[in-house]
Design a protein around this motif. Structure first.
Motif, short mmCIF file in Angstrom:
data_model
loop_
_atom_site.label_atom_id
_atom_site.label_comp_id
_atom_site.label_asym_id
_atom_site.label_seq_id
_atom_site.Cartn_x
_atom_site.Cartn_y
_atom_site.Cartn_z
N THR A 141 0.85 -1.19 0.00
CA THR A 141 0.00 0.00 0.00
C THR A 141 0.89 1.24 0.00
OG1 THR A 141 -1.80 -1.14 1.12
CG2 THR A 141 -1.79 1.26 1.27
N PHE A 142 0.49 2.19 -0.82
CA PHE A 142 1.31 3.38 -1.10
C PHE A 142 0.42 4.60 -0.92
CE2 PHE A 142 2.74 6.61 -4.07
CZ PHE A 142 4.12 6.53 -4.11
N VAL A 143 0.75 5.44 0.04
CA VAL A 143 -0.05 6.64 0.29
C VAL A 143 0.58 7.79 -0.49
CG1 VAL A 143 -1.01 8.21 2.00
CG2 VAL A 143 -0.69 5.78 2.57
N ASP A 144 -0.14 8.29 -1.49
CA ASP A 144 0.32 9.47 -2.23
C ASP A 144 -0.22 10.69 -1.49
OD1 ASP A 144 1.35 10.46 -5.18
OD2 ASP A 144 -0.13 11.76 -4.25
N CYS A 145 0.70 11.40 -0.86
CA CYS A 145 0.30 12.47 0.07
C CYS A 145 0.13 13.82 -0.58
CB CYS A 145 1.36 12.55 1.19
SG CYS A 145 0.71 12.04 2.78
N THR A 146 0.06 13.86 -1.91
CA THR A 146 -0.03 15.16 -2.59
C THR A 146 -1.45 15.73 -2.51
OG1 THR A 146 1.61 14.34 -4.15
CG2 THR A 146 0.43 16.36 -4.76
N LEU A 172 -0.71 -2.27 -6.76
CA LEU A 172 -0.49 -1.65 -5.46
C LEU A 172 -1.80 -1.02 -5.01
CD1 LEU A 172 2.77 0.48 -5.95
CD2 LEU A 172 2.45 -1.17 -4.09
N ASN A 173 -2.06 -0.98 -3.71
CA ASN A 173 -3.13 -0.14 -3.20
C ASN A 173 -2.57 1.28 -3.12
OD1 ASN A 173 -4.64 -2.52 -2.56
ND2 ASN A 173 -3.40 -2.71 -0.70
N ILE A 174 -3.24 2.24 -3.72
CA ILE A 174 -2.78 3.63 -3.63
C ILE A 174 -3.88 4.45 -2.98
CG2 ILE A 174 -1.97 5.64 -4.92
CD1 ILE A 174 -0.74 3.83 -6.99
N ILE A 175 -3.45 5.33 -2.09
CA ILE A 175 -4.39 6.18 -1.33
C ILE A 175 -4.12 7.63 -1.71
CG2 ILE A 175 -4.94 6.99 1.02
CD1 ILE A 175 -4.39 4.10 1.96
N THR A 176 -5.19 8.41 -1.91
CA THR A 176 -5.04 9.83 -2.22
C THR A 176 -5.74 10.69 -1.15
OG1 THR A 176 -5.18 11.51 -3.98
CG2 THR A 176 -7.05 10.03 -3.78
N THR A 177 -5.70 12.00 -1.34
CA THR A 177 -6.04 12.94 -0.26
C THR A 177 -7.22 13.84 -0.62
OG1 THR A 177 -4.71 14.79 -1.11
CG2 THR A 177 -3.56 13.16 0.23
N THR A 178 -7.82 14.42 0.42
CA THR A 178 -8.58 15.65 0.28
C THR A 178 -7.92 16.67 1.20
OG1 THR A 178 -10.79 16.62 0.21
CG2 THR A 178 -10.32 15.20 2.09
N GLY A 179 -8.31 17.93 1.11
CA GLY A 179 -7.72 18.95 2.00
C GLY A 179 -6.74 19.85 1.27
N ILE A 214 -13.45 8.83 -7.57
CA ILE A 214 -12.38 8.32 -6.69
C ILE A 214 -12.43 9.06 -5.36
CG2 ILE A 214 -9.87 8.16 -6.41
CD1 ILE A 214 -9.77 8.15 -9.57
N LYS A 215 -12.40 8.29 -4.27
CA LYS A 215 -12.53 8.92 -2.95
C LYS A 215 -11.18 9.03 -2.24
CE LYS A 215 -17.28 7.54 -2.40
NZ LYS A 215 -18.33 7.12 -1.50
N PRO A 216 -11.04 10.07 -1.41
CA PRO A 216 -9.80 10.22 -0.65
C PRO A 216 -9.73 9.22 0.50
CG PRO A 216 -11.38 11.90 0.01
CD PRO A 216 -12.01 11.14 -1.14
N GLY A 217 -8.50 8.90 0.92
CA GLY A 217 -8.29 8.01 2.07
C GLY A 217 -7.70 8.72 3.26
N LEU A 218 -7.39 10.00 3.11
CA LEU A 218 -6.97 10.83 4.24
C LEU A 218 -7.20 12.29 3.91
CD1 LEU A 218 -3.18 11.59 4.63
CD2 LEU A 218 -4.02 10.45 2.60
N ILE A 219 -7.22 13.11 4.97
CA ILE A 219 -7.22 14.56 4.81
C ILE A 219 -5.76 14.97 4.94
CG2 ILE A 219 -7.99 16.76 5.77
CD1 ILE A 219 -10.14 14.90 7.35
N LYS A 220 -5.25 15.70 3.94
CA LYS A 220 -3.87 16.17 4.03
C LYS A 220 -3.90 17.69 4.09
CE LYS A 220 0.70 16.58 3.53
NZ LYS A 220 1.47 16.30 2.31
#
Ligand code: ZN
Length: 343
Positions: free
Chosen positions: A92-97, A117-124, A163-169
């Motif tokens: 799993t790879f968190v793309d923090c941009t 790979l599982n990739i996670i993207t952001t909102t914020g 596509i939904k975010p997986g974290l608030i950045k």
């Protein structure tokens, strides 16, 4: 015959029938992580790099635009580098941009489907770097209005992609926080309470990290909902200890060949205080630099595998402790779950 699981579900449904359902009340079975290809089960997350980048555009919020790069070119350059780290054991790879500094959810989804790979993207929004990456509307709107944009991305997907975010950045510089930086943290708190998304905050120093927790507390959001991104920027380790003791995630995310010893030292300190369960470790590496020929120098994501983990083993870290840092902790940190302060 009724299975134990469905019995428990039914029992908890009956117990909760007259209260408003909340994400935090979901059972372990229902816990999930949100990736660019949809929900992940906890067992699918595995070894996680919690802070990396595929593409960044430093031009500024007023000029950033997807027409400034060729997504196919970025895809072709990023693909072998992502495949390489997957082969080394990353799942799993968190793309923090964040948005306004190069977030491209559709590109990440293409890469996730191709690499598996599982990739996670952001909102914020990212308020550090003297606010260069904050869009103009963030100065005018209230925290509630900003959060409704971010909650909208959670509910409906990002920019029409689904596509939904997986974290608030978000992000702030060193203390004291500016008014708009405070507002971004407040908006993140509101978003967390509505979505259960964890809040990753790029943070200039330890004092700023403590100021963030004050703002979250004013909304009764637990420190456990906050990832202190770039904790390595604060070299006074007592800040790391205090933050972790309060329940926050402490993220040492600048691992590279030159910082192995420093990271081992930070982790040893957390281990000595029995706080390894509050640590995240990543590299903040990559990426395609928009505006540079061919994307400039794209650093790989391998240093944790080739340098840090061997150094930790040499220092006496066990496999269980390494799994805590790279498997168990990211799973708990990125689980979609509302974390409220106990009152
Ligand atoms: Zn970063």
């Amino acid at each position: 015959m009724q299975s134990r699981r469905s019995f428990l579900k039914q029992a908890s449904f009956m117990a909760c029938a007259f209260v408003t359902p909340r994400i935090s009340e979901s059972s372990i079975d229902e816990e999930f992580i949100m990736s660019v290809t949809g929900r992940l089960k906890p067992s699918e997350m595995k070894f996680t790099l919690s802070h990396e980048h595929v593409l960044v555009d430093f031009i500024g919020a007023d000029k950033v635009n997807k027409s400034r790069y060729d997504a196919n070119e970025v895809f072709n350059i990023a693909l072998p580098i992502l495949q390489d780290v997957k082969n080394k054991g990353c799942q799993t790879f968190v793309d923090c941009t964040p948005a306004y500094i190069g977030r491209d959810a559709a590109l990440l989804k293409r890469l996730a489907l191709k690499t598996k790979l599982n990739i996670i993207t952001t909102t914020g929004y990212y308020g550090a770097a003297q606010e260069k990456y904050i869009p103009q509307h963030a100065y005018i709107e209230t925290a509630e209005q900003l959060s409704s944009r971010w909650i909208g991305e959670w509910n409906d997907g990002i920019e029409g992609t689904g596509i939904k975010p997986g974290l608030i950045k978000t992000g702030v510089d060193k203390a004291p926080l500016s008014d708009v930086q405070k507002k971004l943290i407040d908006a993140a708190a509101i978003t967390h309470l509505a979505t259960g998304l964890v809040i990753g905050i790029h943070t200039g120093n330890g004092e700023a990290a403590e100021a963030e927790l004050e703002i979250l507390a004013s909304r009764k959001v637990s420190p456990a909902a906050r990832i202190w991104i770039h904790a390595q920027n604060e070299t006074d380790k007592s800040y790391h200890i205090r933050a972790a003791q309060r329940g926050s995630w402490v993220s040492f995310d600048g691992v590279n060949l030159d910082s192995i010893n420093q990271n081992v030292e930070f982790l040893q300190n957390m281990k000595d205080h029995e706080l390894l369960s509050n640590v995240l470790v990543s590299q903040d590496s990559g990426w395609y630099h928009v505006g540079e020929p061919g994307g400039g120098k794209y650093n790989d994501y391998n240093s944790i595998f080739t340098n840090l983990i061997p150094a930790l083993r040499q220092k006496g870290f066990t496999q269980k402790e390494i799994d805590t840092i790279f498997v168990a902790n990211p799973l708990r940190a990125f689980a979609i779950k509302i974390r409220k302060m106990q009152s």
